[in-house]
Scaffold this motif. Sequence first.
Motif, PDB file in Angstrom:
ATOM      1  N   ALA A 198      -5.612   7.026  -7.847  1.00 58.63           N
ATOM      2  CA  ALA A 198      -6.798   6.524  -8.534  1.00 58.63           C
ATOM      3  C   ALA A 198      -6.584   6.437 -10.040  1.00 58.63           C
ATOM      4  CB  ALA A 198      -8.000   7.426  -8.235  1.00 58.63           C
ATOM      5  N   ALA A 202      -7.031   3.009 -12.071  1.00 65.24           N
ATOM      6  CA  ALA A 202      -8.101   2.937 -13.069  1.00 65.24           C
ATOM      7  C   ALA A 202      -7.585   2.379 -14.397  1.00 65.24           C
ATOM      8  CB  ALA A 202      -8.706   4.325 -13.273  1.00 65.24           C
ATOM      9  N   ARG A 263     -16.304  -0.952 -13.053  1.00 63.53           N
ATOM     10  CA  ARG A 263     -15.959   0.348 -12.486  1.00 63.53           C
ATOM     11  C   ARG A 263     -14.435   0.441 -12.426  1.00 63.53           C
ATOM     12  NH1 ARG A 263     -20.583   2.050  -8.915  1.00 63.53           N
ATOM     13  NH2 ARG A 263     -19.112   3.449  -7.882  1.00 63.53           N
ATOM     14  N   TYR A 265     -12.481   3.917 -12.645  1.00 63.74           N
ATOM     15  CA  TYR A 265     -12.041   5.112 -11.926  1.00 63.74           C
ATOM     16  C   TYR A 265     -12.806   5.250 -10.626  1.00 63.74           C
ATOM     17  CZ  TYR A 265     -11.033   9.995 -10.836  1.00 63.74           C
ATOM     18  OH  TYR A 265     -10.641  11.155 -10.196  1.00 63.74           O
ATOM     19  N   GLU A 266     -12.098   5.061  -9.521  1.00 65.27           N
ATOM     20  CA  GLU A 266     -12.678   5.201  -8.184  1.00 65.27           C
ATOM     21  C   GLU A 266     -11.954   6.346  -7.477  1.00 65.27           C
ATOM     22  OE1 GLU A 266     -15.227   3.711  -7.224  1.00 65.27           O
ATOM     23  OE2 GLU A 266     -15.395   1.839  -8.356  1.00 65.27           O
ATOM     24  N   THR A 268     -10.632   9.342  -5.023  1.00 64.29           N
ATOM     25  CA  THR A 268     -10.491   9.498  -3.573  1.00 64.29           C
ATOM     26  C   THR A 268     -11.221  10.766  -3.137  1.00 64.29           C
ATOM     27  OG1 THR A 268      -8.494  10.872  -3.664  1.00 64.29           O
ATOM     28  CG2 THR A 268      -8.191   8.483  -3.804  1.00 64.29           C
ATOM     29  N   ALA A 277     -15.034  13.417  -7.493  1.00 65.04           N
ATOM     30  CA  ALA A 277     -15.730  12.207  -7.054  1.00 65.04           C
ATOM     31  C   ALA A 277     -17.246  12.432  -7.009  1.00 65.04           C
ATOM     32  CB  ALA A 277     -15.223  11.781  -5.677  1.00 65.04           C
ATOM     33  N   ALA A 281     -19.829  10.541  -9.530  1.00 64.35           N
ATOM     34  CA  ALA A 281     -20.880   9.693  -8.966  1.00 64.35           C
ATOM     35  C   ALA A 281     -22.240  10.062  -9.562  1.00 64.35           C
ATOM     36  CB  ALA A 281     -20.905   9.832  -7.446  1.00 64.35           C
ATOM     37  N   SER A 293     -24.449   0.659  -9.923  1.00 67.82           N
ATOM     38  CA  SER A 293     -24.058   1.679  -8.930  1.00 67.82           C
ATOM     39  C   SER A 293     -23.880   1.052  -7.576  1.00 67.82           C
ATOM     40  CB  SER A 293     -25.122   2.782  -8.867  1.00 67.82           C
ATOM     41  OG  SER A 293     -26.369   2.217  -8.508  1.00 67.82           O
TER      42      SER A 293
END
Length: 293
Positions: A198, A202, A263, A265-266, A268, A277, A281, A293
């Motif tokens: 990630a 990112a 967006r 940074y996603e 895991t 995470a 969020a 969102s």
Amino acid sequence: NPFFSVISPLLSRSLLLTLEPLAEDDIRAVLDRAAADPRGLGGQVRLTSEAADHLVRLAGGDARRSLTYLEAAALLVPEGEIGVETVEKAVDSAAVRYDRQGDQHYDVVSAFIKSMRGSDADAALHYLARMVEAGEDPRFIARRIVIFASEDVGMADPTALQVAVAAARAVEFVGLPEGRLNLAQAVIHCALAPKSNAVIKAVDAAAQDVRRGLIGQVPVHLRDGHNRGSASLGHGKGYKYPHNAEHGLVRQDYAPEEIRDRRYYEPTRHGAEAAVADRWARIREFLRGGRGS
């Protein structure tokens, strides 16, 4: 080392000469001359390039050692060609087929990284040992592990980067052969750590937007307003100091308007990144107030 084993009065009356290891090309020249010169083997045997490479590696910069190994190999083939197999028999050391400037270098390094990524610590240690035994620069190996710690482990185990950097510093401080222990520890840690890419995804996504021209102006309230000129333009006015808030969070815009809903940074759900995470969020939802969102 005479500085540790000889008393100072004797040292002050001595001329100390430092004997540095010979370069690989120098060792190879010594071997070629010894094979051809009448004072040596007189051209009775021929040394293949692969066998010469193996002897150079085994010599470790010591010409005397290279000549001893060459002589032992020549005894096995009084007349003819000295190949890698002959050298292996003569000195009881298997040749590590690894060219630091060729395909083998890149193939072994690639397999090393992919074995860590696949969490196979045994395979990763094999390739590590292969590189070390072949004389690869340990600093190069350490750099690859440091990169891997962020690229393939990332926030799933943030301690992986600390271990990798510590190993790199230890190698600089300790050197080989003991430094292989530090490298091995970092390899095992990174191989067995939960994995996440990630971080690289990112930063690459952010960089791609920048290259596409999605830059925009820094919000006025985030600009530096310490000097009189910028303050008169309203820079920094309206900025909310997060430490004054109950939870260290205040709702305000931080990104330029052009990328406000992007967006990058996603995280895991692997390892420690699962907790990250959840927190990210909640923070993103609070900061954006449901937008994006």
